[in-house]
Enzyme design. Sequence first.
Site, PDB file in Angstrom:
ATOM      1  N   HIS A 199       6.303  15.966   4.986  1.00  0.00           N
ATOM      2  CA  HIS A 199       6.635  17.157   4.217  1.00  0.00           C
ATOM      3  C   HIS A 199       7.947  17.773   4.681  1.00  0.00           C
ATOM      4  O   HIS A 199       8.705  18.336   3.884  1.00  0.00           O
ATOM      5  CB  HIS A 199       5.501  18.185   4.329  1.00  0.00           C
ATOM      6  CG  HIS A 199       4.397  17.935   3.350  1.00  0.00           C
ATOM      7  ND1 HIS A 199       3.080  18.212   3.612  1.00  0.00           N
ATOM      8  CD2 HIS A 199       4.428  17.421   2.092  1.00  0.00           C
ATOM      9  CE1 HIS A 199       2.344  17.888   2.562  1.00  0.00           C
ATOM     10  NE2 HIS A 199       3.137  17.413   1.633  1.00  0.00           N
ATOM     11  N   ARG A 306      -0.825   9.459  -8.263  1.00  0.00           N
ATOM     12  CA  ARG A 306      -1.729   9.142  -7.160  1.00  0.00           C
ATOM     13  C   ARG A 306      -2.748  10.265  -7.051  1.00  0.00           C
ATOM     14  O   ARG A 306      -2.380  11.428  -6.879  1.00  0.00           O
ATOM     15  CB  ARG A 306      -0.947   9.005  -5.855  1.00  0.00           C
ATOM     16  CG  ARG A 306       0.098   7.896  -5.856  1.00  0.00           C
ATOM     17  CD  ARG A 306       0.783   7.827  -4.498  1.00  0.00           C
ATOM     18  NE  ARG A 306       1.710   6.715  -4.403  1.00  0.00           N
ATOM     19  CZ  ARG A 306       3.034   6.820  -4.496  1.00  0.00           C
ATOM     20  NH1 ARG A 306       3.582   8.016  -4.708  1.00  0.00           N
ATOM     21  NH2 ARG A 306       3.809   5.766  -4.390  1.00  0.00           N
ATOM     22  N   ARG A 342      -3.857   6.825 -11.826  1.00  0.00           N
ATOM     23  CA  ARG A 342      -4.478   5.744 -11.058  1.00  0.00           C
ATOM     24  C   ARG A 342      -5.763   6.258 -10.423  1.00  0.00           C
ATOM     25  O   ARG A 342      -5.765   7.326  -9.796  1.00  0.00           O
ATOM     26  CB  ARG A 342      -3.525   5.248  -9.960  1.00  0.00           C
ATOM     27  CG  ARG A 342      -4.096   4.087  -9.145  1.00  0.00           C
ATOM     28  CD  ARG A 342      -3.104   3.607  -8.089  1.00  0.00           C
ATOM     29  NE  ARG A 342      -2.956   4.567  -7.002  1.00  0.00           N
ATOM     30  CZ  ARG A 342      -2.106   4.422  -5.986  1.00  0.00           C
ATOM     31  NH1 ARG A 342      -1.308   3.360  -5.945  1.00  0.00           N
ATOM     32  NH2 ARG A 342      -2.010   5.329  -5.049  1.00  0.00           N
ATOM     33  N   GLU A 441      -1.269  -6.113  -7.661  1.00  0.00           N
ATOM     34  CA  GLU A 441      -0.880  -5.908  -6.261  1.00  0.00           C
ATOM     35  C   GLU A 441      -1.278  -7.074  -5.366  1.00  0.00           C
ATOM     36  O   GLU A 441      -0.878  -7.117  -4.205  1.00  0.00           O
ATOM     37  CB  GLU A 441      -1.534  -4.633  -5.717  1.00  0.00           C
ATOM     38  CG  GLU A 441      -1.173  -3.373  -6.455  1.00  0.00           C
ATOM     39  CD  GLU A 441      -2.008  -2.190  -5.995  1.00  0.00           C
ATOM     40  OE1 GLU A 441      -1.530  -1.455  -5.115  1.00  0.00           O
ATOM     41  OE2 GLU A 441      -3.135  -2.014  -6.510  1.00  0.00           O
ATOM     42  N   ASN A 464       4.884  -2.799  -3.342  1.00  0.00           N
ATOM     43  CA  ASN A 464       4.692  -2.642  -1.893  1.00  0.00           C
ATOM     44  C   ASN A 464       3.594  -3.575  -1.383  1.00  0.00           C
ATOM     45  O   ASN A 464       3.790  -4.347  -0.435  1.00  0.00           O
ATOM     46  CB  ASN A 464       4.329  -1.193  -1.547  1.00  0.00           C
ATOM     47  CG  ASN A 464       5.390  -0.203  -2.000  1.00  0.00           C
ATOM     48  OD1 ASN A 464       6.400  -0.580  -2.569  1.00  0.00           O
ATOM     49  ND2 ASN A 464       5.163   1.061  -1.742  1.00  0.00           N
ATOM     50  N   ASP A 465       2.432  -3.509  -2.013  1.00  0.00           N
ATOM     51  CA  ASP A 465       1.312  -4.349  -1.582  1.00  0.00           C
ATOM     52  C   ASP A 465       1.495  -5.799  -2.010  1.00  0.00           C
ATOM     53  O   ASP A 465       1.150  -6.721  -1.265  1.00  0.00           O
ATOM     54  CB  ASP A 465      -0.011  -3.813  -2.144  1.00  0.00           C
ATOM     55  CG  ASP A 465      -0.580  -2.696  -1.274  1.00  0.00           C
ATOM     56  OD1 ASP A 465      -0.260  -2.664  -0.071  1.00  0.00           O
ATOM     57  OD2 ASP A 465      -1.335  -1.865  -1.799  1.00  0.00           O
ATOM     58  N   ARG A 475       4.288  -4.638   7.069  1.00  0.00           N
ATOM     59  CA  ARG A 475       5.620  -4.090   7.357  1.00  0.00           C
ATOM     60  C   ARG A 475       5.574  -2.969   8.380  1.00  0.00           C
ATOM     61  O   ARG A 475       6.604  -2.558   8.898  1.00  0.00           O
ATOM     62  CB  ARG A 475       6.291  -3.602   6.077  1.00  0.00           C
ATOM     63  CG  ARG A 475       5.564  -2.478   5.359  1.00  0.00           C
ATOM     64  CD  ARG A 475       6.366  -2.041   4.162  1.00  0.00           C
ATOM     65  NE  ARG A 475       5.641  -1.059   3.378  1.00  0.00           N
ATOM     66  CZ  ARG A 475       6.207  -0.309   2.453  1.00  0.00           C
ATOM     67  NH1 ARG A 475       7.489  -0.424   2.202  1.00  0.00           N
ATOM     68  NH2 ARG A 475       5.498   0.561   1.774  1.00  0.00           N
ATOM     69  N   CYS A 512       5.842   0.117 -10.372  1.00  0.00           N
ATOM     70  CA  CYS A 512       5.688   1.464  -9.818  1.00  0.00           C
ATOM     71  C   CYS A 512       5.823   1.480  -8.294  1.00  0.00           C
ATOM     72  O   CYS A 512       5.579   2.500  -7.654  1.00  0.00           O
ATOM     73  CB  CYS A 512       4.366   2.093 -10.238  1.00  0.00           C
ATOM     74  SG  CYS A 512       2.899   1.234  -9.631  1.00  0.00           S
TER      75      CYS A 512
END
Length: 592
Positions: A199, A306, A342, A441, A464-465, A475, A512
């Site tokens: 944040h 998300r 999602r 994914e 990413n996945d 990673r 995405c």
Amino acid sequence: MEKTEVTQDTYLIGIGASPGIAIGATFLLNRARTAAVERRLATEEVAGECARFLAAVAVSKQQLEEVKAHVADPLLAEHLYIIDTHLLILDDQMLHEQTLQAIEKELLNAEGALKRTLLKFRAVFDCIEDEYLRERRSDIDSVGDRLLRNLVGARQQSPAEVDHKAIIVAHDLSPADTMQLDKNKVIAFVTDVGGRTSHTAILARSLGIPAVVGLETVSTLIPAGLPVIVDGSSGLVILNPSAAIFREYLRKKQAYEYFETELLAYTSLAAQTLDGVSITLRGNLELVDDISGVQQQGAEGIGLLRTEYAFMNRPVPPDEEEQLAAYRRIIQTVAPHPVTIRTLDVGGDKFVPEMNLSDEANPAMGLRGIRFSLKERRLFHTQLRAVLRASAYGSVRLMFPMISGLAEVRACQEALGAARAELIAEGIAFDTELSVGIMIETPAAALMASTLAAEVDFFSVGTNDLIQYCLAVDRGNEHVAYLYEPLHPAVLLALQLVSRAAAEAGIPVGICGEMAGDPLYSLVLLGLGFKDLSMNASCMPRVKRVLRHVRHSDAVELTGRLLLLGTGREVVTCLEKEMEARFPGILNGGIV
């Protein structure tokens, strides 16, 4: 600790958390962690220690309320939800119960009891795969540090004490600290710890303050008043720069600021190639309060909402009405553009404490994503009902994560059908034509893309996945992170397979994951056939700039050449050469 003399042109590499270049002198902000010394209590001390803990909670809440009350910068006002999140943590039933139980049953002093509770919270967050959600551990750390300081009566320097233009150096900055920064005086900051999705980093980007985090020991190295250069784009910090380096970075700073000004012109323009091919750019969204940032960049709706955040920092999951209210607000705000919701993408008991499941040895390949939802049917059913009801208020697309085969898709459709039947029986409105898609994914989903395409309305690739599963690389593991290659030939072939399967089935396909928001990959994704890209709002102007200055036919030709190469390094070298020729400076923020 006494600082030693810093050698001229000392280079430090950290994590670029907020882009931009700053040149100035340092201001050291004491942010040393408060020590929590454990002590055994006598029975008669228990009541007093419980009272001390509750008093520290009350003082911490008062301090945060004061921060909220004094936030005047409109750039920060839209992020006040972060302080509200910290207030929710301070009210968390588990935080209170576990700390008070440790005082009462284990006879620990308040500091020791709180320390043990915080360790349990941190362990939970450390197991989370998603980087954004994992970084929420920093919120727990921030609240915990504030509580400990108030327990021991320790005073902490305020960022408001910076009375001249300076670069703040600290072990860490909390979101409350960052909200007190005066951007007319604080021109940058560097810290020992932190991540790009914390944040604090998000707030720095909103303020336009360059920041580099994760420097490990910078607060122990730098004396007050030392001249430094901070490059928040590359994560580079230069201590005690020479005259030559100073002149070089002054030129880079001017180039970067000109480039950023130029990008503003792209916000209202369409993402369309020179030969007339249109690409849809959508925003990735975690929190309701982030909508304004997505809209300001000209996003055509939300490509990935998300939903996990609503399940965090609470003893019980949100009910149907609470979820409906959140979804409805987002849907109505971005209308007439669509919102892709999602379903819950979590694992094990990371967000559902009452399940009390044992830790998994390999959570990345365990009970996560749709596997979790299909096991926890009550939670899944509640969320499906909320999404269906929300679809009555605007354009909604529903998306299932972590699909690995046809059986899961059909199980999801069956669960959705049951929720639909209930709402029809109850006379509750919803969109009967709701578009239903899946995230690609896993290698299994990519290989079965043609079969899966016949069962759903759209695909969205979570790169990413998909990359880490294709290459069997974590990673986050420093020993193998170098093998995480988005342009590995196997990844490109998997993306090509998915894109072709969607095209043959006549369904939309988008991206995405992080690749969508990196301008380096824009030509490759376009050449592979992806014309629906969802990304963090701040990435849109750069991606749009690339897309508006190329021909779709050129992207197809380039991608064809890249697919013939044998290694990820060869692909990267070829692509970077092409991008630098077309867009000088694009790979380092416009700095030539």
